[in-house]
Write an enzyme that holds these catalytic residues in place. Structure first.
Site, PDB file in Angstrom:
ATOM      1  N   CYS A  31      -3.535  -8.512   3.264  1.00  0.00           N
ATOM      2  CA  CYS A  31      -3.520  -9.365   4.209  1.00  0.00           C
ATOM      3  C   CYS A  31      -3.038 -10.852   3.731  1.00  0.00           C
ATOM      4  CB  CYS A  31      -4.798  -9.224   5.044  1.00  0.00           C
ATOM      5  SG  CYS A  31      -5.340  -7.857   5.715  1.00  0.00           S
ATOM      6  N   TYR A 171      -3.889   5.497   5.412  1.00  0.00           N
ATOM      7  CA  TYR A 171      -4.855   4.671   4.852  1.00  0.00           C
ATOM      8  C   TYR A 171      -6.582   5.219   5.452  1.00  0.00           C
ATOM      9  CZ  TYR A 171      -7.040  -0.167   4.879  1.00  0.00           C
ATOM     10  OH  TYR A 171      -7.866  -1.197   4.197  1.00  0.00           O
ATOM     11  N   HIS A 174     -11.933   1.009   3.033  1.00  0.00           N
ATOM     12  CA  HIS A 174     -12.613  -0.297   3.410  1.00  0.00           C
ATOM     13  C   HIS A 174     -13.592  -0.113   4.411  1.00  0.00           C
ATOM     14  CE1 HIS A 174      -8.926  -2.452   1.499  1.00  0.00           C
ATOM     15  NE2 HIS A 174      -9.759  -2.202   0.358  1.00  0.00           N
ATOM     16  N   ASP A 267     -14.077  -4.234  -2.745  1.00  0.00           N
ATOM     17  CA  ASP A 267     -12.874  -4.163  -3.318  1.00  0.00           C
ATOM     18  C   ASP A 267     -12.283  -5.461  -3.895  1.00  0.00           C
ATOM     19  OD1 ASP A 267     -10.431  -2.604  -3.926  1.00  0.00           O
ATOM     20  OD2 ASP A 267      -9.714  -3.138  -2.034  1.00  0.00           O
TER      21      ASP A 267
END
Ligand code: ADP
Ligand code: SF4
Length: 684
Positions: A31, A171, A174, A267
């Site tokens: 991001c 994906y 997270h 992470d």
């Protein structure tokens, strides 16, 4: 210069399904606070990474349906063909430098409130949405929903292919995507074939991978991004149980495994809490379970650590988000045999914070991050000098150092005078606080560069006054003398000096960083809400002090929620035995005690000891004002001396001074290009 043969392995191509990555440098999806809201900025930022040698450059997470609306976050979006053009431009910008372009499709499922689309959020179960605690619930998906979701994902994959992407990231990581929600026992209480056993909870993820391969796998490499360990013990996925079992069940399906730990705060841990390569212990097992290549992250900035991770059979590709932001040219510098020029990420997560604030990301080390398009700044190239001006820079903190470095790179003659016995200013001082050693990289990178320049001279132990500056006779003077912490309790909350907050009753953060220590107990009073109060509390606990941390905020280090550190900071303080008082204001310091008042019930408590107020800083600008008063022209303040802020701002202001030097800047004009919306034609 030629490349060190030890690093050759980093430049070996790697086949990923039907495509081939030119080297082992993989800019993982990250991001950036630009995305669809600032598309030109986003495109130029990604293109710069490809120019700097990253073999694969990905988008950030890209939402692909109105039920997965990431608003208010400004990420990429691919809901229909209307979204294709700017993503296609990004892929072109990446291809222009021979890199592969990747796209990460995301459906954040039960996490998003769908604030813009107003669609009801969906997930495996009924539950309140997680992001920002909205009073909105996600509903449990039925079979028709699951079929629709799979269709949306497949359609988006085809659209991504048409947009020109080479790699597609499926994906489940997270703790923030639909497949990961289905996979986690704590999120999934279904009794159909999508709940219960691991095979069932994994079913949706498997279907997505298979259907993506079926739809685009002939021309696109399919990457699976998966968190193998959630660092929450048996309550979550762990290596050694379901984390590894899931890998075993899907082992040969992807073209590339991109593995990490979850959630995002784990992470993207800051350097205060985790060293380079910190994920290896969690992900190292993956390569033994698949013949497919494996990528991982860990804030790698050292080519030796990268080579070692490959040679030891931990990774095939070196994934990086933050190191690629701090230095888009990291791969090229290794390739050209000059790894000492790498601008190493310091692991501060300012980039993450700006993204989480829905603003274009900023970087402490790289002042050009986010400015590639809007200011036309290249991270490595600066325009040659426009004159033979000689510049005096007063103060060798991050602002002064960056100004001197960048002016020096342009070819100007620069003299830098620093009052103290070392360069680096606040960066040197703060890097000695517990866990912040990597922050010294801000200083060290600049010293390495300046050390090679014959046109830049630095002088230590040179506190200059106005007479000396005038006598020096430089054509231009940059005042980068920094700022000092206030002692009187004045800050964000209290606007008048606090009674008794003077003299020996107080130790400022500067005094603590200079090595002074209180004799007895201490109250660290935080009205700043970033890292410093917690670090001073930690430091003083380590030296055996009885420490209370009182904050005006409802939470310790409140602002660090944005850079993902808050939970780690609070846990550490609790573990160290720091007493925490939230929502307390400093009322007075008297009779050997610090008086604090609760901001709701106004209850007063007295804590014996001295106070360390971490409230605000005042610019050290007396020298500047005296020079101006004495008619010195061409004098400017930069960095904390102009406006105290984060270190990233000081580096940026120093860089900006050098970029704009000898250029007429119109103060009435917007100082950068903007992404401006085009209005639709009126309906006839
Ligand atoms: P910034 O973040 O803006 O770079 P810092 O506080 O980190 O600011 O650094 C300011 C530096 O300026 C400090 O190292 C300080 O010793 C130095 N300094 C302050 N006043 C003078 C002066 N009059 N002459 C030379 N150096 C100075
Ligand atoms: Fe690294 Fe900090 Fe830059 Fe982010 S802002 S890339 S963590 S140096």
């Amino acid at each position: 210069m030629t490349r060190d043969p030890r690093y050759d392995i980093l430049f070996e191509p790697l086949r990923i399904g039907p495509v081939t990555a030119p080297n082992r440098f993989y800019q993982v999806p990250h991001c950036n606070g630009m995305g669809r809201a600032f598309p030109n900025s986003m495109i130029a930022m990604r293109g710069m990474k490809a120019e700097g040698g990253w073999g694969i450059v990905c988008t950030e997470q890209c939402d692909f349906h109105a039920t997965a609306d990431t608003t208010p976050f400004t990420e990429t979006r691919l809901w229909d063909d209307a979204d294709t053009p700017y993503l296609a431009r990004m892929a072109e910008a990446v291809h222009a430098h021979g890199a592969l372009a990747g796209i990460e499709l995301v459906h954040n499922g039960q996490d998003t409130g769908n604030l813009y689309s107003r669609e009801v959020p969906i997930g495996p179960d009924h539950r309140p949405v997680k992001w920002q605690g909205h009073p909105i619930q996600a509903r449990a998906m039925d079979k028709a929903d699951i079929r629709a979701y799979r269709r949306w994902h497949r359609d988006a994959a085809v659209r991504a292919r048409h947009a020109g992407f080479d790699l597609l990231v499926v994906y489940a990581g997270h703790d923030g995507t639909l497949p990961s929600h289905f996979l986690a026992r704590r999120h999934n209480h279904r009794v159909d074939e999508y709940g219960g056993s691991l095979e069932n909870r994994l079913r949706l993820f498997r279907e997505l991978i298979e259907e993506t391969k079926d739809a685009v796998g002939a021309t696109m490499g399919v990457i699976v991004r998966f968190a193998v360990d959630e660092l929450m013990g048996p309550g979550g996925l762990e290596r050694g149980n379901e984390g590894s079992d899931a890998i075993a069940l899907l082992a040969e399906l992807p073209d590339l495994w991109d593995v990490n730990v979850s959630d995002w705060s784990n992470d993207s841990m800051t350097s205060r809490f985790a060293p380079e390569g910190y994920q290896e212990e969690f992900i190292a097992f993956v390569k033994s379970m698949t013949t497919k290549p494996v990528a991982g992250v860990g804030r790698y900035t050292s080519p030796d650590a990268m080579v070692s991770a490959i040679r030891r059979g931990v990774l095939d590709l070196i994934g990086a988000a933050r190191p690629s932001i701090a230095d888009p040219f990291l791969p090229d510098k290794i390739r050209q045999g000059r790894p000492e020029d790498i601008r190493e990420c310091i692991g501060c997560n300012i980039c993450v914070a700006w993204n989480n604030l829905s603003a274009p990301m900023r970087c402490t080390q790289n002042p050009t991050a986010g400015e590639e398009w809007r200011k036309g700044w290249h991270p490595e190239a600066l325009p040659a000098k426009d004159s033979d001006a000689h510049v005096l820079v007063v103060g060798g903190g991050p602002a002064g150092l960056e100004a001197a470095r960048a002016l020096g790179q342009r070819g100007y003659r620069v003299t830098l005078a620093e009052a103290g016995d070392e360069l680096g200013g606040r960066v040197s001082r703060e890097s000695r606080l517990p866990g912040l050693a990597a922050w010294a990289r801000v200083r060290d990178h600049r010293l390495t560069q300046i050390g090679r320049m014959t046109n830049v001279e630095t002088y230590l132990a040179s506190r200059l006054d106005a007479n000396q500056v005038i006598a020096f006779g430089a054509d231009h003077v940059a005042i980068a003398t920094g700022a000092r912490w206030r002692a009187d309790g004045v800050g964000r909350t209290i606007r008048e000096p606090v009674p008794g907050c003077v003299g020996d009753a107080v130790l400022t953060p500067d005094a603590i960083m200079d090595g002074r220590r209180p004799a007895g107990p201490v109250v660290v009073y935080d009205d700043d809400h970033y890292y410093l109060a917690s670090l001073i509390a930690e430091l003083l606990r380590r030296t055996g002090h009885d420490v209370t941390l009182a904050t005006t905020a409802p939470m310790v280090a409140n602002w660090t929620q944005h850079n993902l550190e808050q939970g780690f900071i609070e846990r550490r303080l609790v573990e160290q035995g720091v007493r925490i008082l939230t929502r307390h204001q400093l009322a007075a310091v008297r009779d050997g005690a610090v008086e604090l008042v609760h901001d709701l019930d106004r209850r007063l408590i007295r804590v014996p000891g001295r106070v360390v107020p971490v409230t605000m800083r005042l610019p050290e600008d007396a020298l500047y004002h005296e020079l101006v008063a004495r008619g010195v022209a061409n004098v400017r303040r930069i960095g904390d001396c102009f406006g105290p802020s984060v270190i990233a701002a000081a580096v940026y202001e120093g860089h900006r001074y050098a970029r704009e030097f000898d250029t007429a800047v119109d103060p009435d004009r917007v100082p950068f290009r903007r992404d401006v919306f085009q209005l639709d034609r009126p309906t006839p």
